[in-house]
Design a protein around this motif. Structure first.
Motif, PDB file in Angstrom:
ATOM      1  N   PRO A  23       0.855  -1.199   0.000  1.00 10.66           N
ATOM      2  CA  PRO A  23       0.000   0.000   0.000  1.00 10.66           C
ATOM      3  C   PRO A  23       0.891   1.250   0.000  1.00 10.66           C
ATOM      4  O   PRO A  23       1.965   1.237   0.605  1.00 10.66           O
ATOM      5  CB  PRO A  23      -0.784  -0.111   1.308  1.00 10.66           C
ATOM      6  CG  PRO A  23      -0.683  -1.537   1.716  1.00 10.66           C
ATOM      7  CD  PRO A  23       0.612  -2.059   1.151  1.00 10.66           C
ATOM      8  N   PRO A  24       0.473   2.329  -0.638  1.00 13.78           N
ATOM      9  CA  PRO A  24       1.323   3.521  -0.792  1.00 13.78           C
ATOM     10  C   PRO A  24       1.871   4.118   0.503  1.00 13.78           C
ATOM     11  O   PRO A  24       2.972   4.647   0.521  1.00 13.78           O
ATOM     12  CB  PRO A  24       0.413   4.528  -1.494  1.00 13.78           C
ATOM     13  CG  PRO A  24      -0.704   3.740  -2.064  1.00 13.78           C
ATOM     14  CD  PRO A  24      -0.820   2.484  -1.269  1.00 13.78           C
ATOM     15  N   GLU A  25       1.133   4.026   1.590  1.00 16.05           N
ATOM     16  CA  GLU A  25       1.599   4.626   2.848  1.00 16.05           C
ATOM     17  C   GLU A  25       2.641   3.772   3.555  1.00 16.05           C
ATOM     18  O   GLU A  25       3.417   4.272   4.364  1.00 16.05           O
ATOM     19  CB  GLU A  25       0.406   4.871   3.783  1.00 16.05           C
ATOM     20  CG  GLU A  25      -0.548   5.935   3.280  1.00 16.05           C
ATOM     21  CD  GLU A  25       0.108   7.291   3.118  1.00 16.05           C
ATOM     22  OE1 GLU A  25       0.753   7.767   4.069  1.00 16.05           O
ATOM     23  OE2 GLU A  25      -0.025   7.873   2.028  1.00 16.05           O
ATOM     24  N   GLU A  26       2.693   2.491   3.263  1.00 12.92           N
ATOM     25  CA  GLU A  26       3.594   1.590   3.984  1.00 12.92           C
ATOM     26  C   GLU A  26       5.072   1.912   3.764  1.00 12.92           C
ATOM     27  O   GLU A  26       5.839   1.976   4.736  1.00 12.92           O
ATOM     28  CB  GLU A  26       3.301   0.142   3.609  1.00 12.92           C
ATOM     29  CG  GLU A  26       3.989  -0.840   4.522  1.00 12.92           C
ATOM     30  CD  GLU A  26       3.486  -2.253   4.317  1.00 12.92           C
ATOM     31  OE1 GLU A  26       4.332  -3.159   4.309  1.00 12.92           O
ATOM     32  OE2 GLU A  26       2.272  -2.441   4.166  1.00 12.92           O
ATOM     33  N   PRO A  27       5.534   2.145   2.525  1.00 13.10           N
ATOM     34  CA  PRO A  27       6.956   2.477   2.351  1.00 13.10           C
ATOM     35  C   PRO A  27       7.363   3.759   3.073  1.00 13.10           C
ATOM     36  O   PRO A  27       8.478   3.856   3.567  1.00 13.10           O
ATOM     37  CB  PRO A  27       7.106   2.633   0.838  1.00 13.10           C
ATOM     38  CG  PRO A  27       5.990   1.859   0.248  1.00 13.10           C
ATOM     39  CD  PRO A  27       4.865   1.972   1.233  1.00 13.10           C
TER      40      PRO A  27
END
Length: 108
Positions: A23-27
């Motif tokens: 998901p985009p927020e995880e990195p």
């Protein structure tokens, strides 16, 4: 400094491609955690250098510096993950503010 940011933009593109399944927020969150990890490693090396740890590892200033550079790299990478198009401008704005404030404090 532009070459440095160009390098981070290329590195970020590679890392984003590898982590595209997340998901985009995880990195973003993981990269901020990486900053803390690298800073912690620098502190551990400093403790070892000063004999303030029970580990048998021998540490040198070069290790402290290596870990500090790792923290800087991780921090710049985190900034780019958070805002790929504005990280460079945000960094420049913050460093200008902080260095101007510091310069003014030394003059006063």
């Amino acid at each position: 400094m532009d070459d440095l940011w160009d390098d981070f933009e290329r590195l970020s593109a590679v890392c984003r491609k590898v982590g595209a399944h997340h998901p985009p927020e995880e990195p973003k969150a993981l990269q901020v955690g990486k900053v803390a990890e690298e800073a912690g490693e620098a502190m551990h090396a400093l403790h070892g250098l000063k004999g303030l740890t029970t580990c048998a590892d021998e540490h040198r200033w070069a290790e402290v510096q290596n870990d500090l550079v790792g923290a800087v790299i991780a921090a710049l990478q985190a900034m780019h993950y958070i805002d790929p198009t504005g990280a460079r401008d945000t960094f420049n704005e913050i460093i200008h503010h902080r260095t101007r404030r510091g310069l003014q404090a030394t003059i006063a």
